[in-house]
Design a protein around this motif. Structure first.
Motif, mmCIF file in Angstrom:
data_model
loop_
_atom_site.group_PDB
_atom_site.id
_atom_site.type_symbol
_atom_site.label_atom_id
_atom_site.label_comp_id
_atom_site.label_asym_id
_atom_site.label_seq_id
_atom_site.Cartn_x
_atom_site.Cartn_y
_atom_site.Cartn_z
ATOM 1 N N LYS A 260 -8.061 43.056 22.082
ATOM 2 C CA LYS A 260 -8.627 41.910 21.983
ATOM 3 C C LYS A 260 -7.570 40.617 21.643
ATOM 4 O O LYS A 260 -8.083 39.511 22.596
ATOM 5 C CB LYS A 260 -9.547 41.625 20.505
ATOM 6 N N TYR B 210 -7.785 48.833 19.702
ATOM 7 C CA TYR B 210 -8.921 47.869 20.144
ATOM 8 C C TYR B 210 -8.660 46.389 19.634
ATOM 9 O O TYR B 210 -8.790 45.461 20.306
ATOM 10 C CB TYR B 210 -10.108 48.400 19.430
ATOM 11 N N ASN C 41 -19.127 47.785 22.356
ATOM 12 C CA ASN C 41 -18.798 47.370 23.691
ATOM 13 C C ASN C 41 -18.205 45.790 23.749
ATOM 14 O O ASN C 41 -18.444 45.393 22.943
ATOM 15 C CB ASN C 41 -19.669 47.340 24.758
ATOM 16 N N LEU C 42 -17.480 45.662 24.866
ATOM 17 C CA LEU C 42 -16.616 44.328 24.704
ATOM 18 C C LEU C 42 -16.841 43.625 26.248
ATOM 19 O O LEU C 42 -16.809 44.415 27.249
ATOM 20 C CB LEU C 42 -14.999 44.508 24.259
ATOM 21 N N GLU D 191 -18.957 40.986 22.018
ATOM 22 C CA GLU D 191 -19.201 42.472 21.504
ATOM 23 C C GLU D 191 -20.577 42.768 20.937
ATOM 24 O O GLU D 191 -21.370 41.904 20.588
ATOM 25 C CB GLU D 191 -18.085 42.588 20.279
#
Length: 541
Positions: free
Chosen positions: A186, A182, A202-203, A198
């Protein structure tokens, strides 16, 4: 109209297709689509929602892109018609436009004049077309940019599942996304200059949102450009006039509110010489005879002092001397005088003598200023000449009567009445160059030509343009919008973790192949599968 509340709790304006916050489809028709319509983020456009009042109908008419294109096409066609024949401002000023177009271009020229195309670019209907294009640009922009801005500003990171599944790029990967992967995602997104938000694990990665405003920046530039163009028809904002000044003559400069005068002190013409200037101009000189090397006017600018009575010569104050050459204008305040044309040896004065036809005895001479002739010329005692009619550019009209083609003394003709002691009632004689006509045919006296004086004339263009910076600003803003919308792209990537699944959806307003390459770079080494292009899948299916 009632507002629409989504299950996420956000209240949307009436007519919204996709919830501004979560993206959930709010209409039955949108629920049936395999891909969501992301052109305006599903926002509520006024033109697509209201159609009851006259204001609604006018708004809806001008908000149509088809109407805008139609107005532009009509304006272009009209502009093309305006170039078939010269506009009124470019024809000889001494000839009435109705006669000029009929004589030069026949019945089609007469029709061209009667339809108003001779003065097209300042006609009310042409200006109305330009204004309509401006109104269309304003309404088109407001109808789209405000809902789009609101939808993009209010979008949340966590979006509706149906919204994600209906994106063109979408994938589900059965893998649990570790913290290391993760963080790797990013870092790679940041290396591609994505702005990351974020929420609840969730992104949302987004970049290039400002490119969405490129078309509307274009519209702003075009509106400013059109405003600048229309301001040219406001008195005092734009001047493009022709000024002919003879040597030694002082004339009022047009469109200066009677304030500035110009005196032509001397006109200078320099020509190329085949011996001195070498062989470069030899062919041109042999072909044309004379090739101008430089032509200029030495002038003096004056300013009117105080107020003068009608018919009284104005009191002038000298401001400065100057030289006007081609591409080297004489400037003062917001005006510029350009040397554009010249005329050599224009007739200025003609001198005649009243003489007896048989004996040749002369009874006095008179000199006629061809630009400001007098009506009476007293000579010696008992002798006088009256100018009954003057034709600066003499010709016989269709009825066989003398008339003039223009006010320029190209071919002067005169009707004289000669009074003498033995002919107190006078004798009438028509005199022109190499031509004398006596109505009675038995005159005892005649007007004998003695000499002529000529002067050179400078043709100057008077320019003033206070709209140029507005037009340039509009053009610069338009080009900025072109660059903004052409070289940057609005891209968004949504990454959701669901238990042992990773959902990935992506959208861009253009250049999908490049977005796919970026996603492949970001996902490399994370175990998340690259998304499928659902548009191609739909076509293949």
């Amino acid at each position: 109209m009632n507002q629409v509340k989504c299950e996420c709790g956000h209240v949307n304006p009436h007519g919204t297709i996709l919830c501004e916050a979560c993206g959930k489809p709010l209409s039955e028709n949108e629920n049936k689509q395999k891909l969501v319509d992301m052109r305006y983020e599903g926002s509520a456009r006024r033109s697509q929602t209201y159609n009851k009042t006259i204001v609604d109908k006018i708004w809806n008419f001008f908000s149509s892109v088809k109407v805008g294109v139609m107005l532009i096409v009509i304006t272009l066609i009209a502009s093309a018609f305006g170039t078939i024949f010269p506009q009124e401002m470019y024809i000889p000023p001494q000839i009435p436009p109705s006669e000029f177009y009929r004589e030069q271009y026949g019945w089609f020229g007469q029709l061209y004049y009667e339809l108003g195309f001779h003065n097209l670019y300042s006609s009310w209907w042409y200006l109305l077309l330009i204004a309509s294009i401006g109104v269309s640009l304003v309404i088109c922009s407001l109808d789209r940019v405000i809902p789009l801005y609101r939808a993009l500003k209010k979008q949340r990171v966590t979006r509706n599942e149906g919204f994600l599944q209906r994106q063109r790029f979408f994938s589900k990967t059965n893998v649990k996304l570790s913290d290391d992967n993760y963080n790797l995602l990013k870092e790679k997104l940041k290396s591609k200059r994505y702005h990351i938000r974020e929420e609840n694990g969730n992104l949302l990665a987004e970049k290039g949102r400002f490119s969405r405003w490129g078309p509307y920046v274009n519209h702003v530039g075009l509106i400013i450009f059109l405003i600048g163009g229309m301001l040219r028809f406001v008195p005092g904002m734009y001047v493009d006039k022709v000024l002919w000044v003879r040597e030694g003559e002082t004339k009022l400069i047009p469109e200066t509110n009677g304030e500035y005068y110009l005196k032509n002190n001397q006109f200078i013409l320099e020509t190329y010489n085949s011996e001195k200037d070498g062989k470069v101009f030899a062919d041109a000189i042999d072909r044309a005879g004379v090739v101008a090397k430089n032509y200029q006017s030495n002038v003096t600018l004056y300013k009117k002092e105080g107020n003068s009575l009608p018919g009284e010569p104005p009191q002038l104050e000298k401001l400065k001397d100057g030289e006007i050459r081609v591409n080297e204008p004489f400037k003062f305040e917001d005006y510029a005088l350009y040397q554009t044309e010249f005329k050599l040896n224009e007739l200025s004065t003609m001198t005649f003598a009243l003489s007896h036809k048989e004996t040749g005895e002369e009874f006095g001479t008179l000199t006629i200023d061809l630009n400001e002739p007098k009506t009476e010329y007293p000579l010696s005692e008992g002798y006088e000449v009256e100018m009954m009619s003057y034709f600066p550019d003499f010709e016989f009209n269709n009825d066989g009567e003398p008339s003039t083609k223009s006010k320029i003394p190209n071919n002067p003709g005169f009707i004289f009445k000669m009074y003498t002691p033995d002919k107190p009632d006078g004798e009438i004689s028509f005199v022109a160059i190499r031509q004398t006509i006596e109505p009675d045919g038995d005159n005892q006296y005649k007007m004998t030509f003695k000499e002529v004086e000529t002067k050179n004339v400078s043709g100057l263009t008077v320019r003033k343009d206070l709209t140029l910076w507005i037009i340039a600003l509009g053009g610069a803003i338009f080009m900025l919008g072109v660059c903004q919308g052409s070289f940057w792209y609005h891209r968004r990537i949504w990454i959701y973790s669901r238990d042992n699944q990773v959902w990935l959806a992506a959208h861009t307003n253009k250049n999908w192949h490049s977005l796919k390459q970026e996603i492949a770079f970001v996902l490399d080494g994370t175990g998340v599968e690259e998304p499928n292009d659902q548009l191609n899948i739909e076509k293949d299916g």
